[in-house]
Design an enzyme around this catalytic site. Sequence first.
Site, PDB file in Angstrom:
ATOM      1  N   HIS A 159      22.622 -21.881  -6.392  1.00 35.99           N
ATOM      2  CA  HIS A 159      23.524 -21.902  -5.236  1.00 35.99           C
ATOM      3  C   HIS A 159      22.670 -22.063  -3.989  1.00 35.99           C
ATOM      4  O   HIS A 159      22.250 -21.101  -3.362  1.00 35.99           O
ATOM      5  CB  HIS A 159      24.363 -20.624  -5.152  1.00 35.99           C
ATOM      6  CG  HIS A 159      25.075 -20.506  -3.834  1.00 35.99           C
ATOM      7  ND1 HIS A 159      26.056 -21.390  -3.441  1.00 35.99           N
ATOM      8  CD2 HIS A 159      24.926 -19.651  -2.803  1.00 35.99           C
ATOM      9  CE1 HIS A 159      26.473 -21.070  -2.228  1.00 35.99           C
ATOM     10  NE2 HIS A 159      25.800 -20.017  -1.817  1.00 35.99           N
ATOM     11  N   ASP A 212      30.472 -23.874  -4.580  1.00 35.11           N
ATOM     12  CA  ASP A 212      29.923 -25.241  -4.613  1.00 35.11           C
ATOM     13  C   ASP A 212      30.857 -26.153  -5.407  1.00 35.11           C
ATOM     14  O   ASP A 212      31.117 -27.297  -5.016  1.00 35.11           O
ATOM     15  CB  ASP A 212      28.532 -25.223  -5.252  1.00 35.11           C
ATOM     16  CG  ASP A 212      27.635 -24.185  -4.608  1.00 35.11           C
ATOM     17  OD1 ASP A 212      26.870 -24.535  -3.702  1.00 35.11           O
ATOM     18  OD2 ASP A 212      27.715 -22.996  -4.989  1.00 35.11           O
TER      19      ASP A 212
HETATM   20  P1  NAI Z   1      28.317  -9.372   5.938  1.00 40.59           P
HETATM   21  O1  NAI Z   1      27.016  -9.159   6.614  1.00 40.59           O
HETATM   22  O2  NAI Z   1      29.553  -9.546   6.740  1.00 40.59           O
HETATM   23  O3  NAI Z   1      28.583  -8.134   4.950  1.00 40.59           O
HETATM   24  C1  NAI Z   1      27.629  -7.645   4.073  1.00 40.59           C
HETATM   25  C2  NAI Z   1      27.967  -6.194   3.790  1.00 40.59           C
HETATM   26  O4  NAI Z   1      27.090  -5.738   2.757  1.00 40.59           O
HETATM   27  C3  NAI Z   1      27.783  -5.275   4.981  1.00 40.59           C
HETATM   28  O5  NAI Z   1      28.925  -4.435   5.131  1.00 40.59           O
HETATM   29  C4  NAI Z   1      26.529  -4.469   4.610  1.00 40.59           C
HETATM   30  O6  NAI Z   1      26.549  -3.153   5.143  1.00 40.59           O
HETATM   31  C5  NAI Z   1      26.655  -4.460   3.094  1.00 40.59           C
HETATM   32  N1  NAI Z   1      25.419  -4.166   2.374  1.00 40.59           N
HETATM   33  C6  NAI Z   1      24.151  -4.552   2.665  1.00 40.59           C
HETATM   34  N2  NAI Z   1      23.290  -4.053   1.772  1.00 40.59           N
HETATM   35  C7  NAI Z   1      24.016  -3.342   0.883  1.00 40.59           C
HETATM   36  C8  NAI Z   1      23.691  -2.571  -0.262  1.00 40.59           C
HETATM   37  N3  NAI Z   1      22.430  -2.413  -0.650  1.00 40.59           N
HETATM   38  N4  NAI Z   1      24.702  -1.979  -0.950  1.00 40.59           N
HETATM   39  C9  NAI Z   1      25.982  -2.103  -0.533  1.00 40.59           C
HETATM   40  N5  NAI Z   1      26.347  -2.800   0.551  1.00 40.59           N
HETATM   41  C10 NAI Z   1      25.379  -3.421   1.254  1.00 40.59           C
HETATM   42  O7  NAI Z   1      28.097 -10.602   4.954  1.00 40.59           O
HETATM   43  P2  NAI Z   1      29.179 -11.527   4.216  1.00 40.59           P
HETATM   44  O8  NAI Z   1      29.523 -12.668   5.096  1.00 40.59           O
HETATM   45  O9  NAI Z   1      30.275 -10.677   3.681  1.00 40.59           O
HETATM   46  O10 NAI Z   1      28.294 -12.134   3.044  1.00 40.59           O
HETATM   47  C11 NAI Z   1      27.798 -11.312   2.004  1.00 40.59           C
HETATM   48  C12 NAI Z   1      26.808 -12.075   1.148  1.00 40.59           C
HETATM   49  O11 NAI Z   1      27.436 -13.153   0.488  1.00 40.59           O
HETATM   50  C13 NAI Z   1      25.637 -12.682   1.910  1.00 40.59           C
HETATM   51  O12 NAI Z   1      24.452 -12.432   1.155  1.00 40.59           O
HETATM   52  C14 NAI Z   1      25.935 -14.157   1.910  1.00 40.59           C
HETATM   53  O13 NAI Z   1      24.766 -14.931   1.992  1.00 40.59           O
HETATM   54  C15 NAI Z   1      26.597 -14.298   0.569  1.00 40.59           C
HETATM   55  N6  NAI Z   1      27.410 -15.515   0.380  1.00 40.59           N
HETATM   56  C16 NAI Z   1      27.351 -16.108  -0.856  1.00 40.59           C
HETATM   57  C17 NAI Z   1      28.076 -17.253  -1.122  1.00 40.59           C
HETATM   58  C18 NAI Z   1      27.996 -17.908  -2.469  1.00 40.59           C
HETATM   59  O14 NAI Z   1      28.582 -18.980  -2.629  1.00 40.59           O
HETATM   60  N7  NAI Z   1      27.328 -17.354  -3.468  1.00 40.59           N
HETATM   61  C19 NAI Z   1      28.929 -17.860  -0.083  1.00 40.59           C
HETATM   62  C20 NAI Z   1      28.948 -17.136   1.152  1.00 40.59           C
HETATM   63  C21 NAI Z   1      28.204 -16.000   1.361  1.00 40.59           C
END
Ligand code: NAI
Length: 327
Positions: free
Chosen positions: A190, A162
Amino acid sequence: SKAPLRVAVTGAAGQIGYSLLFRIAAGDMLGKDQPVILQLLDLPQAQQAVKGVMMELDDCAFPLLAGAVATDDPNVAFKDADVCLLVGARPRSKGMERADLLTANGAIFTVQGKAIAENAKEDVKVLVVGNPCNTNAYIARAAAIKVGRTNPANYHGMLRLDHNRALSQLAAKTGKPVAALKQLVVWGNHSPSMYADYRFTTADGASVKALINDPVWNNDVFLPTVGKRGAAIIEARGLSSAASAANAAIDHVHDWVLGSDDWVTMGVPSDGSYGIPEGVVFGFPCCCRNGGYEIIKGLEIDDYSRGKIDLTLKELEEERAAVASML
Ligand code: NAI
Protein backbone atom coordinates in the site's frame (compact mmCIF):
# COMPACT_ATOMS: atom_id res chain seq x y z
CA SER A 1 -31.19 -13.32 17.24
CA LYS A 2 -27.41 -13.62 16.80
CA ALA A 3 -24.89 -13.25 19.64
CA PRO A 4 -22.92 -9.98 19.36
CA LEU A 5 -19.48 -9.99 17.73
CA ARG A 6 -16.72 -8.00 19.40
CA VAL A 7 -14.95 -5.50 17.15
CA ALA A 8 -11.80 -3.82 18.48
CA VAL A 9 -10.81 -0.56 16.78
CA THR A 10 -7.54 1.22 17.54
CA GLY A 11 -7.02 4.91 16.86
CA ALA A 12 -10.72 5.25 17.65
CA ALA A 13 -10.47 8.99 18.33
CA GLY A 14 -8.89 9.71 14.94
CA GLN A 15 -10.30 10.77 11.59
CA ILE A 16 -10.75 7.29 10.16
CA GLY A 17 -12.28 6.15 13.44
CA TYR A 18 -14.87 8.88 13.14
CA SER A 19 -15.91 7.61 9.70
CA LEU A 20 -15.65 3.94 10.63
CA LEU A 21 -17.35 3.39 13.97
CA PHE A 22 -20.79 4.64 12.97
CA ARG A 23 -20.89 2.42 9.90
CA ILE A 24 -19.81 -0.64 11.87
CA ALA A 25 -22.54 0.08 14.43
CA ALA A 26 -25.06 0.51 11.60
CA GLY A 27 -24.33 -3.02 10.34
CA ASP A 28 -22.44 -2.11 7.17
CA MET A 29 -19.48 -4.34 8.00
CA LEU A 30 -20.84 -7.53 9.55
CA GLY A 31 -24.43 -7.51 8.35
CA LYS A 32 -27.73 -5.86 9.15
CA ASP A 33 -28.71 -8.72 11.47
CA GLN A 34 -25.42 -8.91 13.40
CA PRO A 35 -25.17 -7.11 16.78
CA VAL A 36 -21.72 -5.72 17.61
CA ILE A 37 -19.82 -4.61 20.70
CA LEU A 38 -17.20 -1.93 20.02
CA GLN A 39 -13.94 -2.07 21.99
CA LEU A 40 -12.10 1.19 21.39
CA LEU A 41 -8.39 1.67 21.93
CA ASP A 42 -6.57 4.97 21.84
CA LEU A 43 -3.72 6.69 23.66
CA PRO A 44 -4.26 8.06 27.19
CA GLN A 45 -4.37 11.67 25.92
CA ALA A 46 -7.16 10.74 23.47
CA GLN A 47 -9.48 9.09 26.01
CA GLN A 48 -11.62 12.18 26.44
CA ALA A 49 -12.13 12.44 22.69
CA VAL A 50 -13.07 8.74 22.54
CA LYS A 51 -15.68 9.39 25.23
CA GLY A 52 -17.15 12.08 23.00
CA VAL A 53 -17.38 9.66 20.08
CA MET A 54 -19.09 7.14 22.36
CA MET A 55 -21.62 9.79 23.37
CA GLU A 56 -22.44 10.28 19.70
CA LEU A 57 -22.68 6.53 19.15
CA ASP A 58 -25.23 6.49 22.00
CA ASP A 59 -27.11 9.30 20.36
CA CYS A 60 -27.53 7.33 17.15
CA ALA A 61 -29.47 4.68 19.11
CA PHE A 62 -28.18 2.00 16.72
CA PRO A 63 -30.30 -1.15 17.21
CA LEU A 64 -27.26 -3.37 16.47
CA LEU A 65 -24.88 -1.71 18.95
CA ALA A 66 -24.87 -4.01 21.96
CA GLY A 67 -22.16 -2.17 23.89
CA ALA A 68 -19.05 0.00 23.67
CA VAL A 69 -15.99 0.37 25.87
CA ALA A 70 -13.02 2.73 25.65
CA THR A 71 -9.56 1.95 26.98
CA ASP A 72 -5.88 2.74 26.60
CA ASP A 73 -4.94 -0.87 27.44
CA PRO A 74 -4.51 -3.22 24.44
CA ASN A 75 -5.23 -6.26 26.64
CA VAL A 76 -8.65 -4.84 27.46
CA ALA A 77 -9.37 -3.67 23.91
CA PHE A 78 -8.56 -7.03 22.29
CA LYS A 79 -10.25 -9.23 24.94
CA ASP A 80 -12.35 -11.86 23.14
CA ALA A 81 -12.29 -9.78 19.95
CA ASP A 82 -13.65 -11.39 16.78
CA VAL A 83 -12.34 -8.62 14.51
CA CYS A 84 -9.52 -6.15 15.18
CA LEU A 85 -9.12 -3.05 13.04
CA LEU A 86 -5.70 -1.57 13.73
CA VAL A 87 -6.09 2.01 12.56
CA GLY A 88 -3.98 3.94 15.08
CA ALA A 89 -0.35 4.34 14.11
CA ARG A 90 2.52 6.73 14.58
CA PRO A 91 2.34 9.38 11.84
CA ARG A 92 5.50 10.70 10.23
CA SER A 93 6.46 13.91 11.98
CA LYS A 94 8.64 16.64 10.49
CA GLY A 95 12.21 15.54 9.91
CA MET A 96 11.46 11.90 10.73
CA GLU A 97 13.33 9.40 8.55
CA ARG A 98 11.56 6.47 6.96
CA ALA A 99 13.54 4.04 9.13
CA ASP A 100 12.51 5.90 12.31
CA LEU A 101 8.87 5.73 11.23
CA LEU A 102 9.18 1.99 10.67
CA THR A 103 10.72 1.31 14.07
CA ALA A 104 8.30 3.66 15.93
CA ASN A 105 5.45 1.68 14.40
CA GLY A 106 7.29 -1.57 14.99
CA ALA A 107 7.12 -0.83 18.71
CA ILE A 108 3.35 -0.29 18.55
CA PHE A 109 2.56 -3.32 16.42
CA THR A 110 4.72 -5.81 18.35
CA VAL A 111 2.79 -4.86 21.51
CA GLN A 112 -0.56 -5.04 19.77
CA GLY A 113 0.14 -8.31 17.93
CA LYS A 114 1.12 -9.96 21.22
CA ALA A 115 -1.94 -8.54 22.99
CA ILE A 116 -4.22 -9.82 20.22
CA ALA A 117 -2.72 -13.30 20.31
CA GLU A 118 -3.04 -13.45 24.09
CA ASN A 119 -6.56 -12.03 24.38
CA ALA A 120 -8.62 -12.23 21.21
CA LYS A 121 -10.68 -15.15 19.89
CA GLU A 122 -8.51 -17.87 18.36
CA ASP A 123 -10.04 -17.25 14.94
CA VAL A 124 -9.76 -13.46 15.19
CA LYS A 125 -9.53 -11.54 11.93
CA VAL A 126 -7.06 -8.65 12.03
CA LEU A 127 -6.88 -5.83 9.48
CA VAL A 128 -4.10 -3.25 9.73
CA VAL A 129 -4.99 0.15 8.28
CA GLY A 130 -2.35 2.28 10.06
CA ASN A 131 0.64 2.93 7.82
CA PRO A 132 2.97 1.49 6.72
CA CYS A 133 0.14 -1.06 6.85
CA ASN A 134 1.75 -4.04 5.11
CA THR A 135 4.82 -3.97 7.32
CA ASN A 136 2.79 -3.17 10.45
CA ALA A 137 0.67 -6.25 9.73
CA TYR A 138 3.83 -8.27 9.18
CA ILE A 139 5.14 -7.13 12.57
CA ALA A 140 1.87 -7.80 14.41
CA ARG A 141 1.73 -11.26 12.83
CA ALA A 142 5.31 -12.05 13.82
CA ALA A 143 4.58 -11.02 17.42
CA ALA A 144 1.38 -13.08 17.41
CA ILE A 145 3.15 -16.17 16.04
CA LYS A 146 5.48 -16.11 19.06
CA VAL A 147 2.44 -16.40 21.32
CA GLY A 148 0.63 -19.00 19.19
CA ARG A 149 -3.15 -19.48 19.56
CA THR A 150 -4.38 -17.26 16.70
CA ASN A 151 -4.25 -18.03 12.97
CA PRO A 152 -1.17 -16.42 11.32
CA ALA A 153 -3.06 -16.24 8.01
CA ASN A 154 -5.52 -13.80 9.59
CA TYR A 155 -3.20 -10.80 9.91
CA HIS A 156 -3.92 -8.57 6.93
CA GLY A 157 -2.91 -5.18 5.60
CA MET A 158 -5.37 -2.96 3.76
CA LEU A 159 -5.00 -2.76 -0.02
CA ARG A 160 -8.72 -2.33 -0.60
CA LEU A 161 -8.56 1.43 -0.86
CA ASP A 162 -6.10 1.08 -3.76
CA HIS A 163 -8.42 -1.52 -5.30
CA ASN A 164 -11.47 0.75 -5.01
CA ARG A 165 -9.53 3.75 -6.32
CA ALA A 166 -8.45 1.73 -9.35
CA LEU A 167 -12.00 0.49 -9.95
CA SER A 168 -13.38 4.01 -10.09
CA GLN A 169 -10.62 5.17 -12.47
CA LEU A 170 -11.38 2.22 -14.77
CA ALA A 171 -15.10 2.91 -14.63
CA ALA A 172 -14.48 6.52 -15.66
CA LYS A 173 -12.11 5.49 -18.48
CA THR A 174 -14.39 2.81 -19.94
CA GLY A 175 -17.72 4.49 -19.23
CA LYS A 176 -18.89 1.29 -17.53
CA PRO A 177 -20.50 1.29 -14.09
CA VAL A 178 -18.26 0.21 -11.23
CA ALA A 179 -20.59 -2.72 -10.53
CA ALA A 180 -19.94 -4.13 -14.01
CA LEU A 181 -16.19 -4.42 -13.42
CA LYS A 182 -14.89 -7.76 -12.15
CA GLN A 183 -11.51 -9.39 -11.53
CA LEU A 184 -9.27 -6.48 -10.71
CA VAL A 185 -6.13 -7.00 -8.65
CA VAL A 186 -3.68 -4.65 -6.94
CA TRP A 187 -0.36 -6.34 -6.24
CA GLY A 188 2.05 -5.40 -3.51
CA ASN A 189 2.54 -2.65 -0.98
CA HIS A 190 0.00 0.00 0.00
CA SER A 191 2.20 2.77 -1.37
CA PRO A 192 2.73 4.50 -4.71
CA SER A 193 4.65 1.36 -5.75
CA MET A 194 1.45 -0.74 -5.79
CA TYR A 195 0.64 -2.34 -9.14
CA ALA A 196 -3.03 -2.08 -10.11
CA ASP A 197 -3.44 -4.74 -12.79
CA TYR A 198 -6.52 -4.83 -15.03
CA ARG A 199 -5.26 -7.46 -17.49
CA PHE A 200 -7.88 -9.89 -16.17
CA THR A 201 -10.64 -7.35 -15.53
CA THR A 202 -13.92 -7.68 -17.39
CA ALA A 203 -16.82 -5.28 -17.91
CA ASP A 204 -20.05 -7.19 -18.54
CA GLY A 205 -17.82 -10.04 -19.69
CA ALA A 206 -15.67 -8.00 -22.12
CA SER A 207 -11.93 -7.48 -21.55
CA VAL A 208 -11.23 -4.08 -20.00
CA LYS A 209 -7.66 -4.17 -21.26
CA ALA A 210 -8.95 -4.62 -24.82
CA LEU A 211 -11.60 -1.91 -24.32
CA ILE A 212 -9.00 0.59 -23.13
CA ASN A 213 -6.17 -0.63 -25.39
CA ASP A 214 -3.81 2.13 -24.26
CA PRO A 215 -0.56 0.99 -22.59
CA VAL A 216 0.68 4.59 -22.37
CA TRP A 217 -2.42 5.63 -20.40
CA ASN A 218 -1.89 2.59 -18.14
CA ASN A 219 1.70 3.40 -17.35
CA ASP A 220 1.70 7.21 -17.41
CA VAL A 221 -1.79 8.14 -16.20
CA PHE A 222 -3.63 5.28 -14.51
CA LEU A 223 -0.90 3.85 -12.26
CA PRO A 224 0.37 7.26 -11.04
CA THR A 225 -3.21 8.46 -10.45
CA VAL A 226 -4.05 5.47 -8.26
CA GLY A 227 -0.63 5.40 -6.60
CA LYS A 228 -0.60 9.09 -5.69
CA ARG A 229 -4.30 9.43 -4.89
CA GLY A 230 -3.67 9.79 -1.16
CA ALA A 231 -1.41 12.79 -1.75
CA ALA A 232 -3.93 14.31 -4.20
CA ILE A 233 -6.64 14.11 -1.55
CA ILE A 234 -4.46 15.78 1.07
CA GLU A 235 -3.73 18.52 -1.48
CA ALA A 236 -7.44 19.05 -2.22
CA ARG A 237 -9.00 18.54 1.19
CA GLY A 238 -6.24 19.72 3.50
CA LEU A 239 -6.71 16.43 5.36
CA SER A 240 -5.89 12.85 4.46
CA SER A 241 -8.48 10.44 3.09
CA ALA A 242 -10.57 9.17 5.98
CA ALA A 243 -14.07 8.31 4.77
CA SER A 244 -12.78 6.35 1.78
CA ALA A 245 -10.22 4.58 3.99
CA ALA A 246 -12.93 3.67 6.49
CA ASN A 247 -15.11 2.45 3.62
CA ALA A 248 -12.30 0.25 2.32
CA ALA A 249 -11.78 -1.28 5.78
CA ILE A 250 -15.50 -2.06 5.92
CA ASP A 251 -15.38 -3.63 2.44
CA HIS A 252 -12.35 -5.77 3.32
CA VAL A 253 -13.83 -7.20 6.51
CA HIS A 254 -17.34 -7.47 5.04
CA ASP A 255 -16.12 -9.63 2.17
CA TRP A 256 -13.80 -11.69 4.38
CA VAL A 257 -16.58 -12.51 6.85
CA LEU A 258 -19.59 -12.69 4.54
CA GLY A 259 -17.94 -13.77 1.26
CA SER A 260 -17.67 -12.20 -2.17
CA ASP A 261 -18.56 -13.32 -5.70
CA ASP A 262 -15.83 -11.20 -7.24
CA TRP A 263 -12.06 -11.19 -6.74
CA VAL A 264 -10.99 -8.81 -4.01
CA THR A 265 -7.55 -7.41 -3.30
CA MET A 266 -6.32 -8.20 0.19
CA GLY A 267 -2.93 -7.62 1.77
CA VAL A 268 -2.33 -11.13 3.09
CA PRO A 269 0.73 -13.07 4.27
CA SER A 270 2.23 -14.72 1.21
CA ASP A 271 2.15 -18.50 0.96
CA GLY A 272 4.91 -18.29 -1.65
CA SER A 273 2.52 -17.67 -4.56
CA TYR A 274 3.83 -15.69 -7.53
CA GLY A 275 7.37 -15.81 -6.14
CA ILE A 276 6.55 -13.58 -3.16
CA PRO A 277 8.53 -14.83 -0.14
CA GLU A 278 6.42 -16.57 2.48
CA GLY A 279 5.08 -14.29 5.21
CA VAL A 280 5.45 -10.99 3.33
CA VAL A 281 2.12 -9.15 3.62
CA PHE A 282 1.38 -8.44 -0.03
CA GLY A 283 -1.61 -7.37 -2.09
CA PHE A 284 -2.95 -10.48 -3.85
CA PRO A 285 -6.14 -11.32 -5.71
CA CYS A 286 -8.29 -13.27 -3.27
CA CYS A 287 -11.65 -14.94 -3.17
CA CYS A 288 -13.60 -15.13 0.06
CA ARG A 289 -16.05 -17.78 1.16
CA ASN A 290 -17.22 -19.43 4.39
CA GLY A 291 -15.44 -16.85 6.52
CA GLY A 292 -12.07 -17.60 4.94
CA TYR A 293 -10.06 -16.40 1.95
CA GLU A 294 -7.82 -17.94 -0.67
CA ILE A 295 -5.17 -16.40 -2.89
CA ILE A 296 -6.17 -16.90 -6.53
CA LYS A 297 -3.41 -18.98 -8.09
CA GLY A 298 -2.04 -19.52 -11.54
CA LEU A 299 -2.57 -16.09 -13.16
CA GLU A 300 -0.13 -15.40 -15.95
CA ILE A 301 2.49 -12.81 -15.07
CA ASP A 302 3.98 -11.16 -18.16
CA ASP A 303 7.33 -9.33 -18.21
CA TYR A 304 5.83 -5.87 -17.64
CA SER A 305 3.84 -7.14 -14.65
CA ARG A 306 6.82 -9.05 -13.26
CA GLY A 307 8.81 -5.82 -13.31
CA LYS A 308 6.08 -3.93 -11.45
CA ILE A 309 5.59 -6.73 -8.90
CA ASP A 310 9.34 -6.97 -8.30
CA LEU A 311 9.55 -3.22 -7.63
CA THR A 312 6.80 -3.17 -5.01
CA LEU A 313 8.24 -6.34 -3.44
CA LYS A 314 11.67 -4.72 -3.26
CA GLU A 315 10.19 -1.85 -1.26
CA LEU A 316 8.51 -4.28 1.14
CA GLU A 317 11.74 -6.25 1.53
CA GLU A 318 13.52 -3.02 2.49
CA GLU A 319 10.83 -2.28 5.07
CA ARG A 320 11.17 -5.82 6.41
CA ALA A 321 14.93 -5.42 6.71
CA ALA A 322 14.49 -2.14 8.63
CA VAL A 323 12.39 -3.85 11.33
CA ALA A 324 14.10 -7.26 11.34
CA SER A 325 16.01 -6.61 14.56
CA MET A 326 12.75 -5.88 16.42
CA LEU A 327 11.17 -9.27 15.71
P1 NAI B 1 -5.45 10.36 12.95
O1 NAI B 1 -4.15 10.98 13.31
O2 NAI B 1 -6.65 11.22 12.74
O3 NAI B 1 -5.84 9.30 14.08
C1 NAI B 1 -4.95 8.35 14.58
C2 NAI B 1 -5.41 7.98 15.97
O4 NAI B 1 -4.60 6.88 16.41
C3 NAI B 1 -5.26 9.09 16.99
O5 NAI B 1 -6.46 9.21 17.75
C4 NAI B 1 -4.09 8.62 17.86
O6 NAI B 1 -4.20 9.05 19.21
C5 NAI B 1 -4.26 7.11 17.74
N1 NAI B 1 -3.07 6.33 18.07
C6 NAI B 1 -1.76 6.61 17.81
N2 NAI B 1 -0.97 5.65 18.30
C7 NAI B 1 -1.77 4.74 18.88
C8 NAI B 1 -1.54 3.53 19.59
N3 NAI B 1 -0.31 3.09 19.81
N4 NAI B 1 -2.61 2.83 20.05
C9 NAI B 1 -3.87 3.30 19.86
N5 NAI B 1 -4.15 4.44 19.22
C10 NAI B 1 -3.12 5.16 18.73
O7 NAI B 1 -5.16 9.47 11.67
P2 NAI B 1 -6.19 8.84 10.61
O8 NAI B 1 -6.42 9.81 9.52
O9 NAI B 1 -7.36 8.28 11.33
O10 NAI B 1 -5.29 7.68 9.98
C11 NAI B 1 -4.89 6.57 10.76
C12 NAI B 1 -3.87 5.74 10.01
O11 NAI B 1 -4.43 5.19 8.84
C13 NAI B 1 -2.63 6.51 9.55
O12 NAI B 1 -1.49 5.70 9.83
C14 NAI B 1 -2.81 6.63 8.06
O13 NAI B 1 -1.58 6.73 7.39
C15 NAI B 1 -3.50 5.32 7.77
N6 NAI B 1 -4.22 5.25 6.49
C16 NAI B 1 -4.15 4.06 5.81
C17 NAI B 1 -4.79 3.91 4.59
C18 NAI B 1 -4.69 2.61 3.84
O14 NAI B 1 -5.20 2.55 2.72
N7 NAI B 1 -4.10 1.55 4.37
C19 NAI B 1 -5.56 5.02 4.00
C20 NAI B 1 -5.60 6.19 4.82
C21 NAI B 1 -4.94 6.29 6.02
